[in-house]
Scaffold this motif. Sequence first.
Motif, PDB file in Angstrom:
ATOM      1  N   ALA A 100       0.796  -1.223   0.000  1.00  0.00           N
ATOM      2  CA  ALA A 100       0.000   0.000   0.000  1.00  0.00           C
ATOM      3  C   ALA A 100       0.828   1.273   0.000  1.00  0.00           C
ATOM      4  CB  ALA A 100      -0.931  -0.004   1.215  1.00  0.00           C
ATOM      5  N   ASP A 101       2.121   1.152   0.178  1.00  0.00           N
ATOM      6  CA  ASP A 101       2.977   2.325   0.353  1.00  0.00           C
ATOM      7  C   ASP A 101       2.784   3.389  -0.725  1.00  0.00           C
ATOM      8  OD1 ASP A 101       5.013   3.914   1.513  1.00  0.00           O
ATOM      9  OD2 ASP A 101       6.456   3.078   0.120  1.00  0.00           O
ATOM     10  N   ASP A 102       2.749   2.982  -1.973  1.00  0.00           N
ATOM     11  CA  ASP A 102       2.698   3.963  -3.054  1.00  0.00           C
ATOM     12  C   ASP A 102       1.376   4.042  -3.801  1.00  0.00           C
ATOM     13  OD1 ASP A 102       5.369   4.849  -2.732  1.00  0.00           O
ATOM     14  OD2 ASP A 102       6.075   3.043  -3.744  1.00  0.00           O
ATOM     15  N   ASN A 103       0.466   3.092  -3.580  1.00  0.00           N
ATOM     16  CA  ASN A 103      -0.713   3.103  -4.435  1.00  0.00           C
ATOM     17  C   ASN A 103      -2.056   2.856  -3.747  1.00  0.00           C
ATOM     18  OD1 ASN A 103      -0.580   0.384  -3.942  1.00  0.00           O
ATOM     19  ND2 ASN A 103       0.172  -0.168  -5.964  1.00  0.00           N
ATOM     20  N   GLN A 104      -2.073   2.703  -2.459  1.00  0.00           N
ATOM     21  CA  GLN A 104      -3.333   2.483  -1.740  1.00  0.00           C
ATOM     22  C   GLN A 104      -3.390   3.396  -0.519  1.00  0.00           C
ATOM     23  OE1 GLN A 104      -5.863   0.568  -2.728  1.00  0.00           O
ATOM     24  NE2 GLN A 104      -4.719   0.009  -4.551  1.00  0.00           N
ATOM     25  N   PRO A 105      -3.742   4.662  -0.689  1.00  0.00           N
ATOM     26  CA  PRO A 105      -3.656   5.612   0.425  1.00  0.00           C
ATOM     27  C   PRO A 105      -4.499   5.239   1.644  1.00  0.00           C
ATOM     28  CG  PRO A 105      -4.613   6.643  -1.538  1.00  0.00           C
ATOM     29  CD  PRO A 105      -4.176   5.277  -1.930  1.00  0.00           C
ATOM     30  N   ALA A 106      -5.675   4.667   1.454  1.00  0.00           N
ATOM     31  CA  ALA A 106      -6.516   4.311   2.604  1.00  0.00           C
ATOM     32  C   ALA A 106      -5.876   3.176   3.403  1.00  0.00           C
ATOM     33  CB  ALA A 106      -7.917   3.927   2.148  1.00  0.00           C
ATOM     34  N   LEU A 107      -5.345   2.174   2.710  1.00  0.00           N
ATOM     35  CA  LEU A 107      -4.664   1.079   3.402  1.00  0.00           C
ATOM     36  C   LEU A 107      -3.373   1.574   4.049  1.00  0.00           C
ATOM     37  CD1 LEU A 107      -5.139  -1.990   1.025  1.00  0.00           C
ATOM     38  CD2 LEU A 107      -5.873  -1.818   3.404  1.00  0.00           C
ATOM     39  N   LYS A 108      -2.653   2.451   3.349  1.00  0.00           N
ATOM     40  CA  LYS A 108      -1.421   3.001   3.910  1.00  0.00           C
ATOM     41  C   LYS A 108      -1.711   3.732   5.217  1.00  0.00           C
ATOM     42  CE  LYS A 108       2.491   6.012   2.969  1.00  0.00           C
ATOM     43  NZ  LYS A 108       3.182   6.861   1.994  1.00  0.00           N
ATOM     44  N   GLU A 109      -2.801   4.472   5.258  1.00  0.00           N
ATOM     45  CA  GLU A 109      -3.168   5.198   6.479  1.00  0.00           C
ATOM     46  C   GLU A 109      -3.480   4.222   7.615  1.00  0.00           C
ATOM     47  OE1 GLU A 109      -3.631   8.020   9.201  1.00  0.00           O
ATOM     48  OE2 GLU A 109      -2.796   8.308   7.202  1.00  0.00           O
ATOM     49  N   LYS A 110      -4.169   3.121   7.304  1.00  0.00           N
ATOM     50  CA  LYS A 110      -4.456   2.095   8.320  1.00  0.00           C
ATOM     51  C   LYS A 110      -3.154   1.519   8.879  1.00  0.00           C
ATOM     52  CE  LYS A 110      -9.004   1.140   8.351  1.00  0.00           C
ATOM     53  NZ  LYS A 110      -9.816   1.035   9.544  1.00  0.00           N
ATOM     54  N   VAL A 111      -2.211   1.237   8.002  1.00  0.00           N
ATOM     55  CA  VAL A 111      -0.921   0.690   8.422  1.00  0.00           C
ATOM     56  C   VAL A 111      -0.186   1.709   9.287  1.00  0.00           C
ATOM     57  CG1 VAL A 111       1.357  -0.052   7.620  1.00  0.00           C
ATOM     58  CG2 VAL A 111      -0.693  -0.869   6.473  1.00  0.00           C
ATOM     59  N   ASN A 112      -0.180   2.952   8.863  1.00  0.00           N
ATOM     60  CA  ASN A 112       0.471   4.026   9.611  1.00  0.00           C
ATOM     61  C   ASN A 112      -0.111   4.125  11.024  1.00  0.00           C
ATOM     62  OD1 ASN A 112       2.161   6.201  10.069  1.00  0.00           O
ATOM     63  ND2 ASN A 112       0.814   7.665   9.088  1.00  0.00           N
ATOM     64  N   GLU A 113      -1.430   4.080  11.121  1.00  0.00           N
ATOM     65  CA  GLU A 113      -2.086   4.121  12.433  1.00  0.00           C
ATOM     66  C   GLU A 113      -1.669   2.923  13.288  1.00  0.00           C
ATOM     67  OE1 GLU A 113      -6.295   4.309  11.716  1.00  0.00           O
ATOM     68  OE2 GLU A 113      -6.128   6.210  10.639  1.00  0.00           O
ATOM     69  N   ALA A 114      -1.634   1.738  12.678  1.00  0.00           N
ATOM     70  CA  ALA A 114      -1.272   0.524  13.422  1.00  0.00           C
ATOM     71  C   ALA A 114       0.162   0.605  13.936  1.00  0.00           C
ATOM     72  CB  ALA A 114      -1.453  -0.706  12.535  1.00  0.00           C
ATOM     73  N   ILE A 115       1.074   1.089  13.095  1.00  0.00           N
ATOM     74  CA  ILE A 115       2.476   1.206  13.509  1.00  0.00           C
ATOM     75  C   ILE A 115       2.611   2.196  14.657  1.00  0.00           C
ATOM     76  CG2 ILE A 115       4.754   2.047  12.783  1.00  0.00           C
ATOM     77  CD1 ILE A 115       4.097   0.806   9.992  1.00  0.00           C
ATOM     78  N   HIS A 116       1.953   3.333  14.531  1.00  0.00           N
ATOM     79  CA  HIS A 116       2.048   4.339  15.594  1.00  0.00           C
ATOM     80  C   HIS A 116       1.414   3.858  16.899  1.00  0.00           C
ATOM     81  CE1 HIS A 116       3.370   7.018  12.377  1.00  0.00           C
ATOM     82  NE2 HIS A 116       3.972   7.664  13.353  1.00  0.00           N
ATOM     83  N   LEU A 117       0.324   3.127  16.801  1.00  0.00           N
ATOM     84  CA  LEU A 117      -0.302   2.575  18.004  1.00  0.00           C
ATOM     85  C   LEU A 117       0.618   1.557  18.661  1.00  0.00           C
ATOM     86  CD1 LEU A 117      -2.727   2.352  19.901  1.00  0.00           C
ATOM     87  CD2 LEU A 117      -3.651   0.626  18.351  1.00  0.00           C
ATOM     88  N   TRP A 118       1.211   0.680  17.866  1.00  0.00           N
ATOM     89  CA  TRP A 118       2.122  -0.337  18.377  1.00  0.00           C
ATOM     90  C   TRP A 118       3.323   0.326  19.044  1.00  0.00           C
ATOM     91  CZ3 TRP A 118       4.213  -4.772  14.755  1.00  0.00           C
ATOM     92  CH2 TRP A 118       4.707  -5.822  15.533  1.00  0.00           C
TER      93      TRP A 118
END
Length: 195
Positions: free
Chosen positions: A110-128
């Motif tokens: 999702a890094d370069d082509n799926q902004p909604a999924l990238k945002e979910k991943v970003n949130e998960a990393i920051h929460l972790w």
Amino acid sequence: MSKAEATRTFIIEKTAPVFNKKGYAGTSLADLTEATGLTKGALYGNFKNKDEIALAAFDYNQRLVKTGLAHINSKSAIEKLLAIPQFFKSNFAALAANGGCPVLNTAVEADDNQPALKEKVNEAIHLWKQQYESLIQAGIDAGEIKPGVHPGSYANIFLALFEGSVMLSKVTGDLSFFNDAMNRTTQIIKTELQM
């Protein structure tokens, strides 16, 4: 739970491992109908589109990992920190069978082509990261962890060791990457953090 809610839950549970193993781009509508036994119309009667199913599946995969970690019943911060790599070592086979770490899998795709999924991943990393930081800070406050330790730096190290080692072990089929990283995490906790 209403019938509609039950159907949505069923779709999420059945498609989550498919998305985690095949990725967003690699998962076809045929894969989703095969996994659920439902028609395209039934899927899209419960979700607007494939994107919405993928986002819900990512959340579900994340919850599976969080639920397992939530069962760590240690009392002290150090014991909780030490239990995390042990939990992952004990559950690596199940994690791998489900496609591996959902954060890692989704992040790469999702890094370069799926902004909604990238945002979910970003949130998960920051929460972790936040959870690690809070746990380390609680250990400092309780006198279990050396004063002067920077919680954010160690949280970054632990996350990088985990995610990197999962990727290397999954790609190569060699568990030594993962086992060595989890052993190193344990050593860091015992030698660099613990009082």
